[in-house]
Design a protein around this motif. Structure first.
Motif, PDB file in Angstrom:
ATOM      1  N   THR A  53       0.825  -1.208   0.000  1.00  0.00           N
ATOM      2  CA  THR A  53       0.000   0.000   0.000  1.00  0.00           C
ATOM      3  C   THR A  53       0.863   1.263   0.000  1.00  0.00           C
ATOM      4  OG1 THR A  53      -1.755  -1.142   1.159  1.00  0.00           O
ATOM      5  CG2 THR A  53      -1.774   1.229   1.312  1.00  0.00           C
ATOM      6  N   GLY A 112      -8.899  -9.749  -2.963  1.00  0.00           N
ATOM      7  CA  GLY A 112      -9.744  -8.709  -2.353  1.00  0.00           C
ATOM      8  C   GLY A 112     -10.558  -7.923  -3.359  1.00  0.00           C
ATOM      9  N   THR A 115     -12.560  -4.292  -3.327  1.00  0.00           N
ATOM     10  CA  THR A 115     -12.651  -3.758  -1.959  1.00  0.00           C
ATOM     11  C   THR A 115     -11.347  -3.105  -1.506  1.00  0.00           C
ATOM     12  OG1 THR A 115     -11.955  -5.748  -0.750  1.00  0.00           O
ATOM     13  CG2 THR A 115     -14.282  -5.578  -1.335  1.00  0.00           C
ATOM     14  N   ASN A 116     -10.273  -3.301  -2.266  1.00  0.00           N
ATOM     15  CA  ASN A 116      -9.017  -2.657  -1.879  1.00  0.00           C
ATOM     16  C   ASN A 116      -9.030  -1.150  -2.117  1.00  0.00           C
ATOM     17  OD1 ASN A 116      -7.326  -5.012  -1.085  1.00  0.00           O
ATOM     18  ND2 ASN A 116      -7.851  -5.668  -3.162  1.00  0.00           N
ATOM     19  N   HIS A 117      -9.920  -0.686  -2.965  1.00  0.00           N
ATOM     20  CA  HIS A 117      -9.911   0.751  -3.285  1.00  0.00           C
ATOM     21  C   HIS A 117     -11.301   1.348  -3.484  1.00  0.00           C
ATOM     22  CE1 HIS A 117     -10.329   0.483  -7.885  1.00  0.00           C
ATOM     23  NE2 HIS A 117     -11.035  -0.414  -7.268  1.00  0.00           N
ATOM     24  N   TRP A 118     -12.343   0.649  -3.052  1.00  0.00           N
ATOM     25  CA  TRP A 118     -13.694   1.202  -3.247  1.00  0.00           C
ATOM     26  C   TRP A 118     -13.905   2.431  -2.357  1.00  0.00           C
ATOM     27  CZ3 TRP A 118     -18.198  -0.351   0.150  1.00  0.00           C
ATOM     28  CH2 TRP A 118     -17.758  -0.808   1.385  1.00  0.00           C
ATOM     29  N   ARG A 120     -16.085   2.932  -0.012  1.00  0.00           N
ATOM     30  CA  ARG A 120     -16.444   2.550   1.366  1.00  0.00           C
ATOM     31  C   ARG A 120     -17.720   3.225   1.881  1.00  0.00           C
ATOM     32  NH1 ARG A 120     -10.907   2.340   0.409  1.00  0.00           N
ATOM     33  NH2 ARG A 120     -10.130   0.255   0.825  1.00  0.00           N
ATOM     34  N   GLY A 255      -5.693   2.160  -0.451  1.00  0.00           N
ATOM     35  CA  GLY A 255      -5.700   1.069   0.519  1.00  0.00           C
ATOM     36  C   GLY A 255      -5.177   1.588   1.842  1.00  0.00           C
ATOM     37  N   TYR A 262     -12.415  -0.664   5.649  1.00  0.00           N
ATOM     38  CA  TYR A 262     -12.721  -2.056   5.271  1.00  0.00           C
ATOM     39  C   TYR A 262     -12.148  -2.382   3.911  1.00  0.00           C
ATOM     40  CZ  TYR A 262     -14.798  -6.009   3.089  1.00  0.00           C
ATOM     41  OH  TYR A 262     -14.924  -7.195   2.407  1.00  0.00           O
ATOM     42  N   GLN A 263     -11.382  -3.428   3.840  1.00  0.00           N
ATOM     43  CA  GLN A 263     -11.099  -4.122   2.589  1.00  0.00           C
ATOM     44  C   GLN A 263     -11.067  -5.599   2.951  1.00  0.00           C
ATOM     45  OE1 GLN A 263      -7.552  -1.223   2.354  1.00  0.00           O
ATOM     46  NE2 GLN A 263      -6.795  -2.961   1.194  1.00  0.00           N
ATOM     47  N   SER A 264     -11.470  -6.436   2.015  1.00  0.00           N
ATOM     48  CA  SER A 264     -11.555  -7.872   2.299  1.00  0.00           C
ATOM     49  C   SER A 264     -10.207  -8.408   2.769  1.00  0.00           C
ATOM     50  CB  SER A 264     -12.015  -8.585   1.018  1.00  0.00           C
ATOM     51  OG  SER A 264     -11.959  -9.958   1.162  1.00  0.00           O
ATOM     52  N   THR A 265      -9.132  -7.899   2.149  1.00  0.00           N
ATOM     53  CA  THR A 265      -7.788  -8.392   2.455  1.00  0.00           C
ATOM     54  C   THR A 265      -7.323  -8.069   3.878  1.00  0.00           C
ATOM     55  OG1 THR A 265      -7.198  -6.442   1.175  1.00  0.00           O
ATOM     56  CG2 THR A 265      -6.697  -8.573   0.195  1.00  0.00           C
TER      57      THR A 265
END
Ligand SMILES: Cc1cc2nc3c(=O)[nH]c(=O)nc-3n(C[C@H](O)[C@H](O)[C@H](O)COP(=O)(O)OP(=O)(O)OC[C@H]3O[C@@H](n4cnc5c(N)ncnc54)[C@H](O)[C@@H]3O)c2cc1C
Ligand code: SF4
Length: 599
Positions: A53, A112, A115-118, A120, A255, A262-265
């Motif tokens: 990141t 991920g 979800t790493n860069h959405w 949120r 990230g 929140y990110q899945s990873t």
């Protein structure tokens, strides 16, 4: 059990999960905490937010000062790898040459997913959103009510951490007391919009986003989420203690390696792995679902992208959470004697009724925001405030020329500028030296932008099918997209543009965007808002839908679709919180079926 390679795959798992984003991550978390043995297949490469990141990189340390390029649409340091509007080796096609009939398909091929860069933004659908057909006769009702999903919205919010407030507004649900984290203060432009929005009746309130404004309560939340499961409680408590509160200084799109957002990873996968019940295969691109003679799914056939060989995993049940377009593609590519038109497609509805969100934006200049004392407005890496849809009553009286609603997302701040001149050249007017600095200080932070995020009604002209000719680099047929906006979406976009103009003028400002006459002039292309859902309609009647209310396909009882594919409508509320809530609900159902020996 951790990250594995194809030669380390176990002979059989309880559940195979395709995709590691919001839906797949939530599913892996729910199932493994309950003790089921799972394998996750991820088409993209492994990605480690702790080491990869670039959250502390300043714009001047990035090539091109971090501005957007075709392969890095959200700037050089955007967390997305191997993805965007194009994915190397994985094309898609359009049925029409006309731009307004084309779909922009965004994918993130990485552990991920998106979800790493959405953004949120985590909004609950309200009770109207589950029964839209009953309100106005358009589209489809869900075979679910708000009260069916409410406990799962609450569980997801407690697990991932969401900031915001409860305002009790129409069709904008409150969370139970104590669930939401404190909302950050409004930025100057947001507070000014709130003040002047009142003149137009627009309620501007704190938004809900999956960012920790304080540490999660690791002493209390795990017991609430996993009663009677001390091991799950311990694993979750440890994971929660490994997350820090936001320090308000870096763009979330890169990230977050302190795990504040929140990110899945960083949130779903670490505790799922800590159970010892999850194997994760990266670079594993699912091509089709394996079906036994009994008609049940019994595994996944995938391409090992490193060796380009076909490989298989075996499982008692299969969950696909590859994102709407890709889930449709896997289903349509699974053809055999039992399923000649593709898997779970006895109705012919797979791929139909795909939706995005209506997007339209207007920017302006507000003199009252000039020359503010210097202050830092970086904040929680995204919006602090927004306006939920507010014209339900006018709409019910027939005063609007479109159905459904939009919410307003807003931009404008004195945060760290990213690679651009802090004041546009038509304001600076060629000034240089001291004069330039004075002008930059005067105008910086005095520009605002408003964007609508509106509901699209599903229509028969918006769908995806397999292209009969084009294949990707792995020899798999690609998707061909068809797209159509109806008058509802076009009229909504025009309404939003007029509202934003009025809002800017109410603030004493002037509109900078070009004047538009029709919805076509301002609506963003299909897919551009990256909220694609639909393609495997959820419903109460097996003859008119693909899935039931448990995201379970009617045709194949042990096959579950846990991304946006089953959505019968796409409320103006951004879809991901609902994807996660439904995935948790479906996960509980799968666990129950496994306990009864029904998988
Ligand atoms: C810039 C941006 C901003 C956004 N902002 C918001 C927001 O603020 N709020 C909101 O609600 N939503 C937002 N979204 C949308 C949000 O990211 C998605 O709704 C969400 O990630 C969907 O979850 P998913 O699990 O369906 O898909 P994804 O998160 O995309 O995950 C799918 C995963 O499956 C993998 N995969 C795909 N095909 C295969 C295959 N054949 N085999 C194996 N694996 C496969 C992909 O590589 C990917 O990792 C945003 C998206 C973007 C890009
Ligand atoms: S703003 Fe906060 S949540 Fe976002 S990346 Fe920075 S520290 Fe993380």
């Amino acid at each position: 059990m951790p990250f594995i390679t194809s030669d380390q795959v176990q002979p059989e798992y309880d559940v195979a999960i395709v995709g590691s984003g919001a839906g797949g991550g939530q599913m892996a978390y729910t199932l493994t905490q309950a003790g089921l043995k799972c394998v996750m297949l991820e088409s993209g490469r492994s990605y480690n937010p702790d080491t990869e990141t670039a959250m502390f990189q300043r714009p001047d340390q990035s090539p091109l000062m971090g501005i957007s390029t075709p392969d890095k649409f959200f700037g050089f340091s955007d967390a997305t790898v191997n993805g965007g509007w194009t994915v190397p080796g994985e094309p898609y096609t359009q049925a029409s040459d006309k731009p307004e009939e084309q779909f922009w398909w965004w994918r993130a091929r990485m552990m991920g997913g998106r979800t790493n860069h959405w953004g949120r933004i985590s909004l609950r659908n309200g009770q109207y959103d589950f029964k839209p057909y009953s309100r106005d006769g358009l589209g489809f009702d869900w075979p679910l009510n708000y009260k069916d999903v409410e406990p799962y919205y609450t569980k997801v919010e407690m697990l991932i951490g969401v900031y915001g407030t409860n305002e009790g507004l129409e069709n904008t649900p409150n969370s139970p007391k104590g669930v939401l984290l404190p909302a950050p203060k409004g930025r100057a432009s947001e507070l000014y919009t709130q003040k002047h929005g009142k003149k137009l009746g627009i309620p501007v309130i704190p938004i809900h986003r999956a960012v920790l404004t304080k540490a999660l309560d690791a002493d209390k939340i795990p017991a609430k989420l996993h009663p009677k499961n001390p091991r799950a409680q311990k694993i979750l408590a440890d994971a929660m203690r490994g997350r820090a509160a936001c320090f308000w200084a870096t763009p979330c799109v890169r990230g977050c390696n302190i795990r504040a957002n929140y990110q899945s990873t960083t949130v779903h996968l670490p505790p799922a792995l800590a159970t010892g019940n999850l194997d994760i295969l990266s670079d594993a691109h699912a091509r089709e679902i394996l079906i036994g003679k009994d008609g049940k799914a019994n595994g996944v056939l995938y391409i090992n992208k490193k060796t380009r060989k076909e490989e298989r995993v075996k499982a008692k049940a299969v969950v696909i959470a590859a994102s709407s377009g890709e889930t449709v593609r896997i289903l349509l590519n699974t053809k055999n004697a039992q399923h000649p038109n593709g898997l779970a497609n006895s109705t012919g509805l797979v791929g139909k009724y795909i939706m995005d969100t209506v997007g339209a934006s207007v920017s302006g200049h507000v003199p009252a925001l000039e020359n503010l004392p210097p202050h830092n407005e970086d904040g929680a890496g995204g919006s602090h405030f927004y306006a939920p849809w507010w014209l339900y009553k006018e709409q019910l009286k027939g005063k609007l020329n479109f159905a459904r609603g939009y919410h307003i997302e807003m931009g404008g701040s004195r945060g760290m500028p990213g690679g651009r001149n802090p004041a546009p050249s038509d304001f600076i007017k060629g000034a240089y030296g001291t004069k330039f600095k004075e002008e930059a200080r005067r105008y910086y932070g005095s520009f605002v932008g408003y964007a609508c995020r509106g509901e699209m009604i599903p229509n028969e002209g918006s769908f995806a099918e397999l292209d009969p000719k084009v294949k990707d680099d792995y020899g798999i047929p690609v998707l061909k997209w068809h797209w159509k906006w109806s008058e509802h979406e076009l009229n909504m976009a025009l309404h939003a543009s007029k509202t934003f103009g009025a809002l800017i003028e109410a603030m004493g400002g002037t509109v900078r965007s070009k004047q538009v006459k029709t919805g076509h002039d301002i609506i963003e292309p299909g897919g551009k808002i990256i909220h694609e859902v639909g393609g495997a309609l959820m419903g109460a009647d097996p003859k008119k839908s693909v899935c039931n209310s448990w995201n379970q396909t009617w045709d194949v009882k042990n096959l579950f679709l846990c991304d946006g594919t089953p959505f019968p409508s796409n409320a103006d509320k951004n879809p991901t919180l609902t994807i996660m809530a439904l995935a948790w609900r479906t996960g509980d159902y799968i666990v129950e079926q496994a306990r009864k020996g029904n998988l």
